[in-house]
Design an enzyme around this catalytic site. Structure first.
Site, short mmCIF file in Angstrom:
data_model
loop_
_atom_site.label_atom_id
_atom_site.label_comp_id
_atom_site.label_asym_id
_atom_site.label_seq_id
_atom_site.Cartn_x
_atom_site.Cartn_y
_atom_site.Cartn_z
N CYS A 1 1.03 -1.12 -0.12
CA CYS A 1 -0.09 -0.19 -0.03
C CYS A 1 0.66 1.37 0.14
O CYS A 1 2.04 1.22 0.80
CB CYS A 1 -0.96 0.76 1.27
SG CYS A 1 -1.69 1.79 1.52
N ARG B 1 -12.80 0.60 -5.78
CA ARG B 1 -12.95 0.37 -4.71
C ARG B 1 -11.79 1.49 -3.75
O ARG B 1 -11.72 2.18 -2.49
CB ARG B 1 -11.22 -0.44 -4.09
CG ARG B 1 -10.54 -1.35 -2.77
CD ARG B 1 -10.41 -2.36 -2.71
NE ARG B 1 -10.00 -2.55 -1.20
CZ ARG B 1 -9.29 -1.89 -0.92
NH1 ARG B 1 -7.96 -1.65 -0.82
NH2 ARG B 1 -9.12 -2.45 0.55
P1 IMP Z 1 -0.81 -6.69 3.93
O1 IMP Z 1 -1.65 -7.73 4.22
O2 IMP Z 1 -0.10 -5.81 4.92
O3 IMP Z 1 -0.41 -7.41 3.00
O4 IMP Z 1 -2.16 -5.91 3.28
C1 IMP Z 1 -3.20 -6.21 2.20
C2 IMP Z 1 -4.52 -5.17 3.26
O5 IMP Z 1 -4.25 -4.16 2.41
C3 IMP Z 1 -5.65 -5.65 2.16
O6 IMP Z 1 -6.47 -6.26 2.54
C4 IMP Z 1 -6.37 -4.92 1.60
O7 IMP Z 1 -7.19 -3.74 3.17
C5 IMP Z 1 -5.20 -3.15 1.75
N1 IMP Z 1 -4.81 -3.59 0.31
C6 IMP Z 1 -5.33 -4.25 -1.16
N2 IMP Z 1 -4.94 -3.49 -1.88
C7 IMP Z 1 -4.17 -2.27 -1.48
C8 IMP Z 1 -3.80 -1.20 -2.00
O8 IMP Z 1 -3.34 -1.33 -3.26
N3 IMP Z 1 -3.54 -0.30 -1.92
C9 IMP Z 1 -3.62 -0.24 -0.21
N4 IMP Z 1 -3.96 -1.06 0.51
C10 IMP Z 1 -4.20 -2.20 -0.18
#
Ligand code: IMP
Length: 523
Positions: A335, A437
């Protein structure tokens, strides 16, 4: 120098004269003094161990009406959750939310696949028609890594079963141009659809064959049992199932676009149990309208609303009928929202503030994003979350969508943000999932809020989730709580204590001063 106190009085001295060591959660999370915190900024202090780690219960509430045996949730991202991931997550005691960066029919089909899944049966085997050549089948076997193919009248699942071709038929047959109808086995031992796994396995063992095709009453091919699967067939004592139908629980995401009402109708018809309204900033009139409509139209369906990071956002969604909240803005591993939008909140602070508020109304909360290890899961739960949603931690597993590829000698899979340019450009007019989104479906110039990258092969969920499970039990044992509910309660009442970590404390807490090492997380 005064003489030392009587050692036998140490415990009573502690309760009479000493403050409890460390900080309460309210002291820790006072953001006016301490600023916004991430999971890495603090630790939980240990307490007394007087029980075995295997006694620790990880029962968790996903929504007002759905409880799970574990707090693990997979994120609705197109490189994380499709049917395979949702099936294995549910079998392992969690739940998967199927992404919506595809047509509504494709998404509904994935939900149907999860709901129809029966452990042990191969419900989507590769089927061929009898005019395929021996050479083609040899190539197919090499590509797919297995060599048995059922043969049906139309070359598809559901067609009349006419034979089966295995490596024993093809391997010594040199005339590659021959049709497989000349070599396939047509004397088949089959079983009737509806048979139990136990009975199917009994027939399979007795038949001394590698595969047992399952057919309906018209001899149409519906699924298959395999001896190799039988040998490694796992038992799933924590499987998440709907109470009546005994089917696996399945979640899916929709956007807040009005056109997604039709999508939801298809998902519900496919048997969906819980939907997440997928938006990076959940407090919008679009989401409030979708939430109210979904609750009115499908009162049996559980609706997770979000994402939120503040109490004010949470209050709006709770009042509109949310059955759970999804917390996180900018904490995801892929993100860049906080960087580009200047908007978001450090995840530990967001989780604490939203959960503390939502708890008053009996609304469970899911900590979404930024989970890198077991410790982060425990911390999210101590701060009040009842479940954790993971993207990056589950990406790269066998069940995540996409093929492995090699780079620099490492086996990798793509993992990308839904707000990455790649994901947003894949969005077709049918879906608009990724763009909507981020409220970008009408933009001429796309502004990325995520990146596209790769992660290492992590093996199968079937091993990885039990690793998380056991690790959490040990962590709870160190903290001195026998369940996740106790962890939340004892934190709220000040018994579970915390400590800040300075940058050097964080350095000390990691592996340091080794010339080289290998970090193997489980066997
Ligand atoms: P991770 O588990 O730290 O990889 O985060 C996953 C979460 O990031 C997802 O469940 C979403 O809420 C959020 N997310 C998914 N795609 C994006 C993006 O492109 N930008 C910002 N947040 C994202």
């Amino acid at each position: 120098m005064s003489s030392p106190l009587d050692c036998s009085k140490a415990l009573s001295y502690l309760s009479e004269y000493e403050h409890m060591d460390g900080l309460s959660v309210t002291e820790l999370m006072d953001s006016k003094i301490n600023g916004g915190l991430t999971y890495n900024d603090f630790l939980i202090l240990p307490s007394k161990i007087d029980f075995g780690s295997h006694e620790v219960s990880l029962d968790s509430k996903l929504t007002k009406r759905i409880s799970l045996k574990t707090p693990f949730v997979s994120s609705p991202m197109d490189t994380v959750t499709e049917a395979d991931m949702a099936i294995k997550m549910a079998l392992s005691g969690g739940i998967g939310f199927i992404h919506n960066n595809c047509s509504s029919d494709e998404q509904a089909e994935m939900v149907r696949k999860v709901k129809k899944y029966e452990n042990g049966f191969i419900n989507d085997p590769v089927v061929i028609s009898q005019d395929r050549t021996v050479g083609e089948v040899k190539v197919l076997g090499k590509e797919l890594g297995f060599s048995s193919f059922p043969v049906t009248s139309n070359g598809k699942l559901g067609g009349k079963l006419i034979g089966i071709v295995t490596s024993r038929d093809t391997q010594f047959h040199e005339a590659d141009q021959d049709p497989i109808s000349e070599i396939m086995t047509t004397e088949l031992i089959t079983a009737r659809n509806g048979i139990s796994l136990k009975e199917g396995n009994r027939i399979l063992q007795k038949s001394k064959k590698g595969k047992l095709p399952i057919v309906d009453d018209k001899f149409n091919f519906v699924s298959m049992l395999s001896l190799t699967d039988l040998q490694k067939n796992h038992d799933y004592p924590y499987a998440s199932k709907s109470p009546h139908a005994k089917q696996l629980l399945c979640g899916a995401a929709i956007s807040t676009l009005r056109s997604d009402r039709e999508r939801l109708t298809k998902l519900v018809a496919a048997g969906l149990d819980v939907v997440v309204l997928d938006s990076s900033q959940g407090n919008s009139t679009f989401q409030l309208e979708m939430l109210k409509w979904a609750k009115e139209t499908y009162p049996e369906l559980e609706v997770v609303a979000g994402n939120v990071v503040c109490r004010e956002q949470a209050a709006e969604l709770i009042a509109a009928g949310a059955d759970a909240l999804r917390i996180g803005m900018g904490s995801g591993s892929i993100c860049i929202t906080q960087e580009v939008m200047a908007c978001g909140r450090p995840q530990a602070t967001a989780v604490y503030n939203v959960c503390e508020f939502a708890k008053k109304f009996g609304v469970p909360c899911m900590a979404d994003g930024g989970i890198q290890n077991i410790g982060h899961i425990i911390k999210a739960i101590a701060l009040g979350a009842t479940t954790v949603m993971m993207g990056g931690l589950l990406a790269g597993t066998t069940e995540a969508p996409g093929n492995y590829f090699y780079r620099d000698g490492k086996r990798l899979k793509v993992y990308r943000g839904m707000g990455s340019i790649d994901a947003m450009q894949q969005t077709d007019s049918n879906a608009n999932a990724s763009t909507s989104r981020y409220f970008s479906q009408d933009d001429k110039v796309l502004v990325a809020q995520g990146v596209s990258g790769s992660v290492e092969d992590k093996g199968s969920i079937v091993k990885f989730i039990p690793y998380l499970f056991n690790g959490m039990q040990h962590s709870c044992q160190d903290v001195g709580v026998k369940s996740l509910t106790a962890l939340i309660d004892e934190t709220a009442n000040g018994k579970v204590r915390f400590e800040f970590r300075t940058p050097s404390a964080q350095f000390e807490g990691g592996v340091h001063n080794l010339y080289s090492y290998e970090k193997r997380l489980h066997n």
